[in-house]
Structure formats: C-alpha cells, structure tokens
Motif scaffolding. Structure first.
Motif, mmCIF file in Angstrom:
data_model
loop_
_atom_site.group_PDB
_atom_site.id
_atom_site.type_symbol
_atom_site.label_atom_id
_atom_site.label_comp_id
_atom_site.label_asym_id
_atom_site.label_seq_id
_atom_site.Cartn_x
_atom_site.Cartn_y
_atom_site.Cartn_z
ATOM 1 N N GLY A 1 0.832 -1.204 0.000
ATOM 2 C CA GLY A 1 0.000 0.000 0.000
ATOM 3 C C GLY A 1 0.863 1.250 0.000
ATOM 4 O O GLY A 1 1.573 1.525 0.965
ATOM 5 N N HIS A 2 0.776 2.015 -1.088
ATOM 6 C CA HIS A 2 1.598 3.216 -1.268
ATOM 7 C C HIS A 2 1.039 4.373 -0.451
ATOM 8 O O HIS A 2 -0.096 4.817 -0.680
ATOM 9 C CB HIS A 2 1.620 3.573 -2.754
ATOM 10 N N ARG A 3 1.819 4.802 0.538
ATOM 11 C CA ARG A 3 1.384 5.852 1.472
ATOM 12 C C ARG A 3 0.070 5.439 2.145
ATOM 13 O O ARG A 3 -0.798 6.263 2.408
ATOM 14 C CB ARG A 3 1.262 7.210 0.780
ATOM 15 N N GLY A 4 -0.045 4.160 2.389
ATOM 16 C CA GLY A 4 -1.257 3.584 2.945
ATOM 17 C C GLY A 4 -2.134 3.072 1.821
ATOM 18 O O GLY A 4 -1.750 2.194 1.060
ATOM 19 N N ALA A 5 -3.327 3.654 1.714
ATOM 20 C CA ALA A 5 -4.226 3.357 0.593
ATOM 21 C C ALA A 5 -4.734 4.699 0.088
ATOM 22 O O ALA A 5 -5.883 5.080 0.295
ATOM 23 C CB ALA A 5 -5.372 2.458 1.035
ATOM 24 N N MET A 6 -3.856 5.438 -0.574
ATOM 25 C CA MET A 6 -4.122 6.842 -0.863
ATOM 26 C C MET A 6 -5.216 7.061 -1.901
ATOM 27 O O MET A 6 -5.695 8.189 -2.062
ATOM 28 C CB MET A 6 -2.837 7.563 -1.265
ATOM 29 N N ALA A 7 -5.646 6.003 -2.579
ATOM 30 C CA ALA A 7 -6.787 6.143 -3.477
ATOM 31 C C ALA A 7 -8.092 6.267 -2.705
ATOM 32 O O ALA A 7 -9.096 6.748 -3.248
ATOM 33 C CB ALA A 7 -6.863 4.941 -4.417
ATOM 34 N N VAL B 1 -7.709 -3.695 3.901
ATOM 35 C CA VAL B 1 -7.599 -4.338 2.590
ATOM 36 C C VAL B 1 -6.760 -5.617 2.679
ATOM 37 O O VAL B 1 -6.953 -6.557 1.920
ATOM 38 C CB VAL B 1 -6.981 -3.341 1.578
ATOM 39 N N GLY B 2 -5.836 -5.644 3.611
ATOM 40 C CA GLY B 2 -4.972 -6.812 3.759
ATOM 41 C C GLY B 2 -3.689 -6.727 2.964
ATOM 42 O O GLY B 2 -3.221 -7.745 2.419
ATOM 43 N N VAL B 3 -3.109 -5.532 2.897
ATOM 44 C CA VAL B 3 -1.836 -5.400 2.183
ATOM 45 C C VAL B 3 -0.775 -6.265 2.854
ATOM 46 O O VAL B 3 -0.844 -6.566 4.041
ATOM 47 C CB VAL B 3 -1.359 -3.932 2.138
ATOM 48 N N ASP B 4 0.212 -6.652 2.066
ATOM 49 C CA ASP B 4 1.331 -7.418 2.611
ATOM 50 C C ASP B 4 2.343 -6.503 3.295
ATOM 51 O O ASP B 4 2.981 -6.892 4.281
ATOM 52 C CB ASP B 4 2.007 -8.215 1.490
ATOM 53 N N GLU B 5 2.486 -5.282 2.753
ATOM 54 C CA GLU B 5 3.387 -4.294 3.335
ATOM 55 C C GLU B 5 2.777 -2.913 3.152
ATOM 56 O O GLU B 5 1.941 -2.699 2.269
ATOM 57 C CB GLU B 5 4.771 -4.329 2.665
ATOM 58 N N LEU B 6 3.199 -1.987 3.992
ATOM 59 C CA LEU B 6 2.853 -0.571 3.875
ATOM 60 C C LEU B 6 4.083 0.203 3.438
ATOM 61 O O LEU B 6 5.190 -0.069 3.917
ATOM 62 C CB LEU B 6 2.384 -0.014 5.212
ATOM 63 N N PRO C 1 15.841 -9.946 -3.547
ATOM 64 C CA PRO C 1 14.452 -9.760 -3.971
ATOM 65 C C PRO C 1 14.298 -8.450 -4.741
ATOM 66 O O PRO C 1 15.047 -7.490 -4.535
ATOM 67 C CB PRO C 1 13.666 -9.729 -2.665
ATOM 68 N N VAL C 2 13.275 -8.417 -5.610
ATOM 69 C CA VAL C 2 13.018 -7.248 -6.445
ATOM 70 C C VAL C 2 11.554 -6.847 -6.303
ATOM 71 O O VAL C 2 10.664 -7.679 -6.479
ATOM 72 C CB VAL C 2 13.307 -7.545 -7.931
ATOM 73 N N HIS C 3 11.330 -5.583 -5.979
ATOM 74 C CA HIS C 3 9.969 -5.036 -5.995
ATOM 75 C C HIS C 3 9.865 -4.059 -7.155
ATOM 76 O O HIS C 3 10.759 -3.229 -7.365
ATOM 77 C CB HIS C 3 9.651 -4.324 -4.681
ATOM 78 N N GLY C 4 8.769 -4.158 -7.905
ATOM 79 C CA GLY C 4 8.539 -3.246 -9.018
ATOM 80 C C GLY C 4 7.523 -2.185 -8.657
ATOM 81 O O GLY C 4 6.595 -2.433 -7.885
ATOM 82 N N TRP C 5 7.690 -1.008 -9.200
ATOM 83 C CA TRP C 5 6.745 0.083 -8.931
ATOM 84 C C TRP C 5 6.678 1.033 -10.108
ATOM 85 O O TRP C 5 7.637 1.112 -10.867
ATOM 86 C CB TRP C 5 7.157 0.835 -7.649
ATOM 87 N N PRO C 6 5.556 1.744 -10.275
ATOM 88 C CA PRO C 6 4.297 1.581 -9.546
ATOM 89 C C PRO C 6 3.362 0.647 -10.311
ATOM 90 O O PRO C 6 3.657 0.237 -11.436
ATOM 91 C CB PRO C 6 3.740 3.005 -9.543
ATOM 92 N N THR C 7 2.203 0.344 -9.700
ATOM 93 C CA THR C 7 1.131 -0.372 -10.385
ATOM 94 C C THR C 7 -0.094 0.517 -10.398
ATOM 95 O O THR C 7 -0.674 0.790 -9.344
ATOM 96 C CB THR C 7 0.827 -1.715 -9.703
ATOM 97 N N ARG C 8 -0.455 0.973 -11.589
ATOM 98 C CA ARG C 8 -1.601 1.872 -11.731
ATOM 99 C C ARG C 8 -2.719 1.268 -12.578
ATOM 100 O O ARG C 8 -3.800 1.842 -12.666
ATOM 101 C CB ARG C 8 -1.151 3.195 -12.360
ATOM 102 N N ALA C 9 -2.421 0.138 -13.228
ATOM 103 C CA ALA C 9 -3.408 -0.508 -14.088
ATOM 104 C C ALA C 9 -3.200 -2.013 -14.033
ATOM 105 O O ALA C 9 -2.129 -2.493 -13.635
ATOM 106 C CB ALA C 9 -3.265 -0.006 -15.527
ATOM 107 N N ALA C 10 -4.238 -2.749 -14.453
ATOM 108 C CA ALA C 10 -4.141 -4.209 -14.448
ATOM 109 C C ALA C 10 -2.975 -4.684 -15.313
ATOM 110 O O ALA C 10 -2.309 -5.676 -14.991
ATOM 111 C CB ALA C 10 -5.456 -4.816 -14.927
ATOM 112 N N GLY C 11 -2.710 -3.966 -16.401
ATOM 113 C CA GLY C 11 -1.596 -4.335 -17.263
ATOM 114 C C GLY C 11 -0.254 -4.221 -16.559
ATOM 115 O O GLY C 11 0.661 -5.019 -16.824
ATOM 116 N N THR D 1 -7.818 -2.498 -5.224
ATOM 117 C CA THR D 1 -7.975 -2.869 -6.632
ATOM 118 C C THR D 1 -6.807 -3.720 -7.100
ATOM 119 O O THR D 1 -6.997 -4.679 -7.867
ATOM 120 C CB THR D 1 -8.104 -1.604 -7.493
ATOM 121 N N ALA D 2 -5.605 -3.417 -6.645
ATOM 122 C CA ALA D 2 -4.435 -4.215 -7.042
ATOM 123 C C ALA D 2 -4.571 -5.658 -6.586
ATOM 124 O O ALA D 2 -4.176 -6.590 -7.309
ATOM 125 C CB ALA D 2 -3.156 -3.592 -6.482
#
Length: 241
Positions: A7-13, A29-34, A201-211, A231-232
């Motif tokens: 969750g980016h800055r929590g759930a800012m949406a 929502v049950g995010v894995d990390e904040l 480990p690698v984290h990718g960012w950001p995710t703004r769409a299903a694609g 939504t993610a």
C-alpha cells in the motif's frame, strides 16, 4: 514466494495519503506491506509526509505557503488538516496504528539521527521495517548507524542501477541493501532472475493498471506498490486464475 501487494502511502486512493485513515484502510484491505515516508520537524519530531512542504496535501489555504516542513515545529505541522480532518501522524502513531511490515522511505537525511534514537527504544517496530530511499548517501548512512534494520535501495528505472559506478552490484554493496525497488524501464525477466540467483528480492513500482500488474508477474518480481491496493489485490487474483 507469494507476490506482495504494498500500500503506497497507505491506501491513498481511498483516504488522504500518509494518514492514520489511509494506513487503516490498507490494513483492512490486507496489504502485505505498507509504504510511507519519514521526515523530521525543526524540533525533532519524526512524522509521515512525502513532500518537503505541506502545500500539496493541505486541505485548505491555512496549511499552504508555510515553507519547508524541516523548518516548522511539530505544533505547526500537526495543526494542518491534510484532508477529511486528518492530521500528519508521527512515526510512533503510524506504527501504533498498523501491524504490517513497513517500507519506511527516508525523504530527509536529517531524519536519520532521529531514527537512530527511535528504533532502539522500539525494537518491535524495527523488526517489521525495511528502510528505503533513492539516496545512496541515506542508505549508506543507515547501514552504518542502524545495521540491524534491512535496507532497500529505490531506483526509478533499472538503467539507473546499472549506471551506478561499478554497476548494480556495487550499488547494492554501497547501500548494504537486501532488496531493490525498481521502475519498469530496463528491467527484464533475465535481470530479475539474475538478482534472485544472487539472493536479492526485487519489488517493481508503480502499479496503476491491471496491465502493470500482469507485467510485474511476467517479469517475476516479488511484489509491487499501488496507490489503490484494494484494486491491485483484485487484479492479482484475476491474473492468477
């Protein structure tokens, strides 16, 4: 390994960013990390804010044009409504309101000295924290001063990591990072596999769409950050069907 939704800055949406309300939605929502951002006031209070000023996040004119938050007292900062009656939370308030693992991004090097005093007094919070940042200097400094807390260097694109003097391996070494957070540009499945083979480990960012989410899964990264983790999580469930 499970794919992590962060969750980016929590759930800012759904709530004002970097507020207790936003963190609580992310927890629900049950995010894995904040993911959140730490700064320090002129009188030494650690608090959660992305920008160097309150201009963008303040709900009204009274909170704007106050200047850099690093030059404001905590009383001045905490008086500002940042949306829906929410106030900027302190670092301690953020941890007290959450249970998830926290990506704590250092936005101001001055906050590091405050963190070196905070975490030894709160070992439970330290155990669920990874310190992150774009600044090589900041990551190297916390590696020296808070070696017990893992670190994750952030790059806006993979080519930035490769352009570091000595390459990405030297970037990881110079920052003492146990994880890397990368934008999509230049990142390939081969690069991700190589990093995994090297134990990174690698984290990718950001995710703004299903694609975006599907692309991260194709690359084989370990997780991604989203402004809208609810939504993610739905996109992830759909992609894994």
């Amino acid at each position: 390994m499970a794919f992590a939704i962060v969750g980016h800055r929590g759930a800012m949406a759904e709530a004002p960013e970097n507020t207790i309300a936003s963190f609580r939605v992310a927890e629900e929502v049950g995010v894995d990390e904040l993911e959140t951002d730490v700064r320090i006031s002129s009188d030494g209070q650690l608090f959660m804010l992305h920008d160097a000023t309150l201009d963008r996040t303040a709900a009204g004119p009274a909170g704007r044009d106050l200047g850099p938050v690093a030059e404001l007292t905590w009383a001045e900062i905490s008086a500002v409504d940042v949306g829906g009656g929410e106030r900027v939370p302190t670092l301690e308030q953020m941890y007290a309101a959450t249970t998830r693992f926290v990506q704590l991004e250092i936005k101001d090097l001055a906050a590091i000295d405050g963190l070196t005093g905070f975490f030894p007094q709160h070992p439970g919070y330290a155990e669920r924290t990874i310190l992150t940042g774009f600044s090589v200097e900041a990551m190297a400094t916390v590696a020296e001063k808070l070696p017990e807390i893992p670190r994750g260097i952030i790059v806006s694109k993979w080519t930035t990591a490769e352009a570091h003097p000595g390459g990405y391996r030297k970037l990881i070494e110079d920052t003492g990072s146990s994880r890397i957070h990368s934008g999509a540009e230049g990142l390939t499945a081969e690069v991700v596999k190589r990093l995994h083979d090297e134990g990174v480990p690698v984290h990718g960012w950001p995710t703004r769409a299903a694609g975006d989410l599907r692309r991260w899964l194709e690359l084989g990264v370990d997780g991604t950050t989203s402004d809208d983790p609810r939504t993610a999580r739905r996109w992830l469930a759909e992609a894994l069907r």
